[in-house]
Design an enzyme around this catalytic site. Structure first.
Site, mmCIF file in Angstrom:
data_model
loop_
_atom_site.group_PDB
_atom_site.id
_atom_site.type_symbol
_atom_site.label_atom_id
_atom_site.label_comp_id
_atom_site.label_asym_id
_atom_site.label_seq_id
_atom_site.Cartn_x
_atom_site.Cartn_y
_atom_site.Cartn_z
ATOM 1 C CE LYS A 70 -1.810 -11.776 -0.672
ATOM 2 N NZ LYS A 70 -0.092 -11.700 0.016
ATOM 3 C CE LYS A 94 -1.697 -1.423 0.876
ATOM 4 N NZ LYS A 94 -0.916 -1.335 0.284
ATOM 5 C CE LYS A 106 1.814 -4.645 5.607
ATOM 6 N NZ LYS A 106 2.117 -3.769 4.239
ATOM 7 C CG ASP A 146 5.140 -3.956 3.932
ATOM 8 O OD1 ASP A 146 6.078 -3.104 4.444
ATOM 9 O OD2 ASP A 146 4.296 -3.641 3.822
ATOM 10 C CB THR A 190 4.140 -1.794 -5.297
ATOM 11 O OG1 THR A 190 4.404 -2.948 -4.890
ATOM 12 C CG2 THR A 190 3.629 -0.748 -4.523
ATOM 13 C CG ASN A 221 9.700 -3.521 -4.927
ATOM 14 O OD1 ASN A 221 8.705 -3.130 -4.673
ATOM 15 N ND2 ASN A 221 10.811 -4.414 -5.778
HETATM 16 N N1 GLU Z 1 3.217 -5.079 1.186
HETATM 17 C C1 GLU Z 1 2.679 -4.943 0.124
HETATM 18 C C2 GLU Z 1 1.579 -3.692 0.714
HETATM 19 O O1 GLU Z 1 1.380 -3.349 1.264
HETATM 20 C C3 GLU Z 1 1.956 -5.914 -0.387
HETATM 21 C C4 GLU Z 1 0.799 -6.800 0.056
HETATM 22 C C5 GLU Z 1 0.631 -8.141 -0.544
HETATM 23 O O2 GLU Z 1 1.279 -8.592 -1.685
HETATM 24 O O3 GLU Z 1 -0.052 -9.391 0.011
HETATM 25 O O4 GLU Z 1 0.859 -3.120 0.071
#
Ligand code: GLU
Length: 428
Positions: A70, A94, A106, A146, A190, A221
Site C-alpha cells: 500500500k 506506517k 510506493k 501523494d 492526513t 494537502n
Molecule cells: N501517500 C500517503 C502516505 O504517504 C498515503 C498512502 C495511501 O493512502 O496509500 O501515507
C-alpha cells in the site's frame, strides 16, 4: 545540505539502529532492509503537440507480510528509485504502526505535473497503469495519491485498471474522488491525523492547546488540513506556513503574528500549493524567506513538505521554546537532526505515526469498496481518531517502557508486528 540526504540511506540507517536495539536476527534484517520487489519502467505519452515524450516510472513493493502493498504515487521532478524505495519502506512501518492489514509500497514518476495539460496527465497516469496493471490489484498492491497526484488521477487509474481487467475494481486504488468510489474524509485524513497525534502529545506534556502556537512547513494537502485542525479543532494559533512558489522557483514563509487563516490561504492557493503573494500581502501577511518557518518561537513545529528538511544545518535554528515536532511529511528529519532534537529535549511525533491518517482512511476506503457500502464523514473521522489515538498510545508506552526516543519506539512497535506476520506465514 549537511549529513545524510539520500532518503533510502536514511530509512536504512533508522532501521539498522532499531534492529540493533532489538537484536534482530541478521537474516530478518536482510529481508526488511530492502524492498522485496522493484519496478522501473518507461512510459511513452502522446503530448498535445503530437510529439511523444517518454517518462520514467517506478513502483516499489517493500513488504507484504501483513497484507497487500500500500502506498501513494508521487509525481516530482526530483524523484529517484531511492526516494521511492525509502517512501515504500516507510509505508510498511506506517501501516504496521496503525495496525491496518496492509504492507508497504510506493510509486513515482519523474515529472513536474504543473507542466502537463489535463489530457497529458490523464494519458500519463493511464500509461502508468498499462505498464503495472498485472502487478497491482486489491489483493496485491493498492496505490494512492501523494505529492503531485490528485483524486482525479486516481479516478482515471481506477478506470484504466477496470477496463484492462474487464471488471469494475474500485479497490485497486484509493484516494479516489467522492462519487467515483472515494471515501468521505480522505482529503482531510492526513492533516487531521497529524492533529489527533498533536492533541495526544499535548495531553501527555500537559499543554493547553488553546495557548499553543505552531509553525508549519508546506501548504499542500497535509499542511492545509493540519493548519485547519490546529486552529479549528485544538483552538491553537498557526503563525506561519511556507510554500514552494512554482513561478519564482523558490519557497516563502507566510507569517502573521496574530495567526494565519488557513481557509483564506487555501482560497488563494493554486492546485500545486503555490500561494498568491499579492493577495496574501494585501491581507496583512508578511512574506519571508522559505527557511524562516523553522526559526519561529512556537510550541509546535510541523514539517509537512518533503524529506530531509530538518537536517544538521536547519535543526540548530529551532527555538528553545519548541516543545513538539509533529512530522506531517515523510522523512523530514535526518538522523543527524534527530540527535539535535533529542539534545534539545523536544517531544517528537515521528512521521510514519504522525502522518498515518491518509493511509488509514485509504484502508477504510478499500473496506467500503469491498462492502459496496459507504460511511458518513463523521463515521470515518471517528474511526480515524480511534486508530491514531491508540497507535500514539502504543508508541508512547513503548518509548516509556524501553526509555527510547519516540522514533525508535515507533519502529519497535512496527517491526515487531511485521516480524510476527512473517513468522506466522512461515517466511522466517
Ligand atoms: N501517500 C500517503 C502516505 O504517504 C498515503 C498512502 C495511501 O493512502 O496509500 O501515507
Amino acid at each position: 545540505m549537511a549529513g545524510t540526504t539520500n532518503a533510502f540511506e536514511m530509512a536504512q540507517r533508522q532501521f539498522d539502529h532499531v534492529a540493533e536495539l532489538l537484536k534482530l536476527d541478521p537474516q530478518v534484517r536482510e529481508i526488511l532492509r530492502w524492498p522485496l520487489r522493484e519496478y522501473a519502467f518507461r512510459i511513452p505519452v502522446r503530448m498535445d503537440d503530437g510529439s511523444i515524450r517518454v517518462f520514467q516510472g517506478f513502483r516499489v513493493q517493500h513488504n507484504d507480510a501483513r497484507g497487500p502493498n500500500k502506498g501513494g504515487i508521487r509525481f516530482h521532478p526530483a524523484e529517484t528509485l531511492d526516494t521511492v524505495r525509502a517512501l515504500g519502506t516507510w509505508m510498511t512501518w506506517k501501516c504496521a504502526v496503525v495496525d491496518i492489514p496492509l504492507g508497504g509500497g510506493k510509486g513515482g514518476v519523474i515529472v513536474d505535473p504543473a507542466t502537463l495539460s489535463t489530457g497529458e496527465k490523464e494519458r500519463l497516469v493511464r500509461g502508468w497503469v498499462q505498464v503495472m496493471w498485472k502487478n497491482i490489484g486489491p489483493r496485491q498492491d493498492v496505490p494512492a495519491p501523494d505529492v503531485g497526484t490528485t483524486p482525479q488521477m486516481m479516478g482515471w487509474m481506477m478506470d484504466e485498471y477496470s477496463k484492462l481487467s474487464g471488471q469494475y475494481t474500485p479497490g485497486v486504488i484509493t484516494g479516489k474522488p467522492l462519487g467515483g468510489g472515494g471515501s468521505q474524509g480522505r482529503t482531510e485524513a492526513t492533516g487531521f491525523g497529524v492533529i489527533y497525534t498533536v492533541r495526544e502529545a499535548m495531553k501527555h506534556l500537559k499543554l493547553d492547546p488553546k495557548k499553543c502556537t505552531a509553525a508549519i512547513q508546506g501548504f499542500g494537502n497535509v499542511a492545509q488540513y493540519a493548519a485547519i485542525g490546529f486552529t479549528e479543532q485544538l483552538g491553537g494559533k498557526v503563525v506561519c506556513v511556507s510554500c514552494w512558489d512554482r513561478n519564482d522557483k523558490t519557497s516563502y514563509t507566510f507569517y502573521k503574528a496574530d495567526g494565519i487563516d488557513p481557509r483564506f490561504l487555501m482560497s488563494i492557493t493554486d492546485q500545486y500549493g503555490t500561494i498568491d503573494k499579492e493577495k496574501a500581502r494585501a491581507a496583512g501577511y508578511s512574506i519571508e524567506d522559505g527557511g524562516e518557518w523553522i526559526k519561529k518561537d512556537v510550541d509546535v513545529l510541523i514539517p509537512a513538505a518533503l524529506e530531509g528538511q530538518v537536517n544538521a544545518e536547519t535543526a540548530p535554528l529551532i527555538s528553545k521554546n519548541v516543545k513538539i515536532i509533529a512530522e506531517g511529511a515523510n522523512g523530514p528529519t535526518t538522523p543527524e537532526a534527530d540527535e539535535i532534537i533529542k539534545a534539545k529535549g523536544i517531544f517528537l511525533v515521528p512521521d510514519f505515526l504522525c502522518n498515518a491518517g491518509g493511509v488509514t482512511v485509504s484502508y477504510f476506503e478499500g473496506v467500503q469498496n469491498d462492502m459496496n457500502f459507504y460511511w458518513t464523514k463523521d463515521e470515518v473521522l471517528e474511526k480515524l481518531d480511534t486508530k491514531m489515538t491508540s497507535a500514539f498510545a502504543a508508541v508512547l508506552e513503548m518509548s516509556e517502557k524501553e526509555k527510547v526516543f519516540m522514533r525508535d519506539a515507533a519502529y519497535m512497535v512496527a517491526i515487531a508486528r511485521v516480524v510476527k506476520a512473517m513468522e506466522l506465514r512461515g517466511w522466517i
